[in-house]
Design an enzyme around this catalytic site. Structure first.
Site, PDB file in Angstrom:
ATOM      1  N   ASP A 155      -7.737  -6.481 -18.893  1.00 24.96           N
ATOM      2  CA  ASP A 155      -8.480  -5.899 -20.017  1.00 24.96           C
ATOM      3  C   ASP A 155      -8.845  -6.994 -21.024  1.00 24.96           C
ATOM      4  O   ASP A 155      -9.951  -7.024 -21.566  1.00 24.96           O
ATOM      5  CB  ASP A 155      -7.625  -4.825 -20.697  1.00 24.96           C
ATOM      6  N   HIS A 183      -2.540   0.340 -20.768  1.00 25.75           N
ATOM      7  CA  HIS A 183      -3.596  -0.041 -19.818  1.00 25.75           C
ATOM      8  C   HIS A 183      -4.242   1.247 -19.312  1.00 25.75           C
ATOM      9  O   HIS A 183      -3.916   1.762 -18.250  1.00 25.75           O
ATOM     10  CB  HIS A 183      -3.012  -0.841 -18.649  1.00 25.75           C
TER      11      HIS A 183
HETATM   12  P1  NAI Z   1      -4.307  -0.412  -2.430  1.00 24.88           P
HETATM   13  O1  NAI Z   1      -4.240   1.054  -2.149  1.00 24.88           O
HETATM   14  O2  NAI Z   1      -5.331  -1.230  -1.751  1.00 24.88           O
HETATM   15  O3  NAI Z   1      -2.898  -1.055  -2.102  1.00 24.88           O
HETATM   16  C1  NAI Z   1      -1.711  -0.476  -2.523  1.00 24.88           C
HETATM   17  C2  NAI Z   1      -0.674  -0.820  -1.482  1.00 24.88           C
HETATM   18  O4  NAI Z   1       0.590  -0.431  -1.986  1.00 24.88           O
HETATM   19  C3  NAI Z   1      -0.875  -0.086  -0.159  1.00 24.88           C
HETATM   20  O5  NAI Z   1      -0.964  -1.042   0.889  1.00 24.88           O
HETATM   21  C4  NAI Z   1       0.347   0.789  -0.032  1.00 24.88           C
HETATM   22  O6  NAI Z   1       0.795   0.929   1.305  1.00 24.88           O
HETATM   23  C5  NAI Z   1       1.337   0.003  -0.887  1.00 24.88           C
HETATM   24  N1  NAI Z   1       2.478   0.794  -1.367  1.00 24.88           N
HETATM   25  C6  NAI Z   1       2.495   2.086  -1.757  1.00 24.88           C
HETATM   26  N2  NAI Z   1       3.740   2.450  -2.088  1.00 24.88           N
HETATM   27  C7  NAI Z   1       4.521   1.362  -1.914  1.00 24.88           C
HETATM   28  C8  NAI Z   1       5.904   1.125  -2.070  1.00 24.88           C
HETATM   29  N3  NAI Z   1       6.747   2.093  -2.471  1.00 24.88           N
HETATM   30  N4  NAI Z   1       6.372  -0.113  -1.809  1.00 24.88           N
HETATM   31  C9  NAI Z   1       5.563  -1.096  -1.372  1.00 24.88           C
HETATM   32  N5  NAI Z   1       4.231  -0.917  -1.201  1.00 24.88           N
HETATM   33  C10 NAI Z   1       3.725   0.295  -1.468  1.00 24.88           C
HETATM   34  O7  NAI Z   1      -4.402  -0.563  -4.017  1.00 24.88           O
HETATM   35  P2  NAI Z   1      -4.846  -1.828  -4.873  1.00 24.88           P
HETATM   36  O8  NAI Z   1      -6.310  -1.775  -5.076  1.00 24.88           O
HETATM   37  O9  NAI Z   1      -4.227  -3.053  -4.289  1.00 24.88           O
HETATM   38  O10 NAI Z   1      -4.199  -1.479  -6.301  1.00 24.88           O
HETATM   39  C11 NAI Z   1      -2.794  -1.439  -6.482  1.00 24.88           C
HETATM   40  C12 NAI Z   1      -2.484  -0.853  -7.839  1.00 24.88           C
HETATM   41  O11 NAI Z   1      -2.934  -1.703  -8.880  1.00 24.88           O
HETATM   42  C13 NAI Z   1      -3.124   0.511  -8.126  1.00 24.88           C
HETATM   43  O12 NAI Z   1      -2.172   1.323  -8.779  1.00 24.88           O
HETATM   44  C14 NAI Z   1      -4.240   0.176  -9.084  1.00 24.88           C
HETATM   45  O13 NAI Z   1      -4.594   1.288  -9.886  1.00 24.88           O
HETATM   46  C15 NAI Z   1      -3.590  -0.913  -9.879  1.00 24.88           C
HETATM   47  N6  NAI Z   1      -4.483  -1.758 -10.666  1.00 24.88           N
HETATM   48  C16 NAI Z   1      -4.016  -2.205 -11.874  1.00 24.88           C
HETATM   49  C17 NAI Z   1      -4.775  -3.027 -12.664  1.00 24.88           C
HETATM   50  C18 NAI Z   1      -4.263  -3.514 -13.987  1.00 24.88           C
HETATM   51  O14 NAI Z   1      -5.016  -4.175 -14.696  1.00 24.88           O
HETATM   52  N7  NAI Z   1      -3.029  -3.247 -14.397  1.00 24.88           N
HETATM   53  C19 NAI Z   1      -6.121  -3.437 -12.237  1.00 24.88           C
HETATM   54  C20 NAI Z   1      -6.494  -2.958 -10.931  1.00 24.88           C
HETATM   55  C21 NAI Z   1      -5.691  -2.131 -10.191  1.00 24.88           C
END
Ligand code: NAI
Length: 326
Positions: A155, A183
């Site tokens: 952000d 966030h």
């Molecule tokens: P994604 O869906 O591509 O990957 C998430 C991965 O986490 C999946 O491979 C899934 O199998 C794995 N996962 C789920 N539960 C798990 C567990 N208990 N232990 C280990 N792995 C687990 O999602 P992406 O795009 O990589 O985003 C991840 C997170 O980051 C989302 O919650 C998204 O909203 C968040 N995010 C946060 C941002 C920030 O600025 N704080 C910015 C962009 C995304």
């Protein structure tokens, strides 16, 4: 440096792991061991990423472990990047994510508490990031609360970029921007203390532009990306993750950035909430930039975002996800 990345098989994991292995997070002389934690459904993707990491022949990469066992993944960890969670779909409200994700971050906090190195640093990226960090910290009572942080650097970087475009300066000429609060769409990007090429930004912009254009653009940039890509931000989220940890480890000097850290009560934010503040990193610790005057415009927006954090905290507390008071 033992680095654990949860959700390593996901899209942020894919954008992040190569940068860590290449030295962008810890510098060109620090070897890294990577632990890739996934749920069983994500193990194949993480294992594929591990094959590609091998193919890069990174000079700094010593070892890669792929596992679905949090105890193994967090054993001896120095930096834990908690990315794994369920990304928000188009139109989905964050409150709906609180319960499911809370049940991921509790066990991860427990495993970190049991096995992490004494200097462990934790950064939560997975949403809702602030409250997930609160939950993880509550399950890790032996680790100082200030080691738990959440990512608002994306952000911050978005705010810097939008301001630079509007004022016709380079991003490197913007300083003193701050993200306050959660966030989420209530976050408050504050330019009242910022400078652009040395000039006070408050003299260069008006409140109509701030309230009508800049603030909504930064707050809703996540939705803009999801709508455009059909998936949430990954490359920019990975970059912000690198920036956060790099600054935490190496220090910021006098420059400010933004990070969600455990509140010590500064600026009236209730103690213990994981809230974004303007911060500097000094000797390996985040410090809130103190003494800023907040006008009514800023105060109202900070209070609204903090109110949302309180609501989220109360929600996870009611679900039994805050077992220890910190
Ligand atoms: P994604 O869906 O591509 O990957 C998430 C991965 O986490 C999946 O491979 C899934 O199998 C794995 N996962 C789920 N539960 C798990 C567990 N208990 N232990 C280990 N792995 C687990 O999602 P992406 O795009 O990589 O985003 C991840 C997170 O980051 C989302 O919650 C998204 O909203 C968040 N995010 C946060 C941002 C920030 O600025 N704080 C910015 C962009 C995304």
């Amino acid at each position: 440096m033992n680095v654990t990345v949860t959700g390593a098989g996901g899209q942020i994991g894919y954008a992040l792991l190569f940068r860590i292995a290449s030295g962008q997070m810890f510098g060109p002389t620090t070897p890294v061991n990577l632990r890739l934690l996934e749920i069983p459904a994500g193990l194949a993707a993480a294992a594929g990423t591990a094959l590609e990491l091998e193919d890069c022949a990174f000079p700094l990469l010593r070892d890669v472990m792929v596992t679905d066992d949090p105890t193994r993944a967090f054993d001896g960890v120095n930096v834990a990047l908690l990315v794994g969670s369920r990304p928000r779909g188009i139109g989905e409200e964050r409150v709906a994510l609180l319960e499911g994700n809370g049940r991921i971050f509790g066990p991860h906090g427990t495993a970190i508490n049991a096995g992490a190195a004494s200097d462990v640093r934790v950064l939560v990226v997975g949403n809702p990031a602030n409250t997930n960090a609160l939950v993880a910290a509550a399950f890790a009572p032996d680790i100082p609360a200030e080691r738990f942080t959440a990512l608002t650097r994306l952000d911050h970087n978005r705010g810097v970029a939008q301001l630079a475009v509007h004022l016709g300066v380079h991003v490197s000429e913007i300083d003193g921007l701050a993200i306050w609060g959660n966030h989420s769409a209530t976050q408050y990007p504050d330019v009242f203390h910022a400078t652009a090429a040395g000039r006070p930004v408050r003299e260069l912009v008006d409140e109509d532009w701030l309230a009508g254009t800049f603030i909504p653009r930064v707050e809703k940039r996540g939705y803009e990306i999801i709508t455009a890509r059909g998936a949430s931000s990954a490359g920019s989220a990975a970059e912000a993750t690198i920036d956060h940890v790099y600054d935490w480890v190496h220090g910021t000097g006098e420059r400010w950035t933004s990070a969600a850290i455990v509140s010590d009560g500064s600026y009236g934010v209730p103690e213990g909430l994981v809230c974004s503040f303007p911060v500097r990193s000094v000797e390996g610790q985040w410090q809130v930039v103190q003494g800023l005057e907040l006008n009514a415009f800023s105060r109202a927006r900070i209070d609204a975002s903090v109110a949302e954090l309180i609501e989220e905290r109360d929600h996870v507390r009611a679900l039994g996800l805050l077992p220890t008071a910190r």
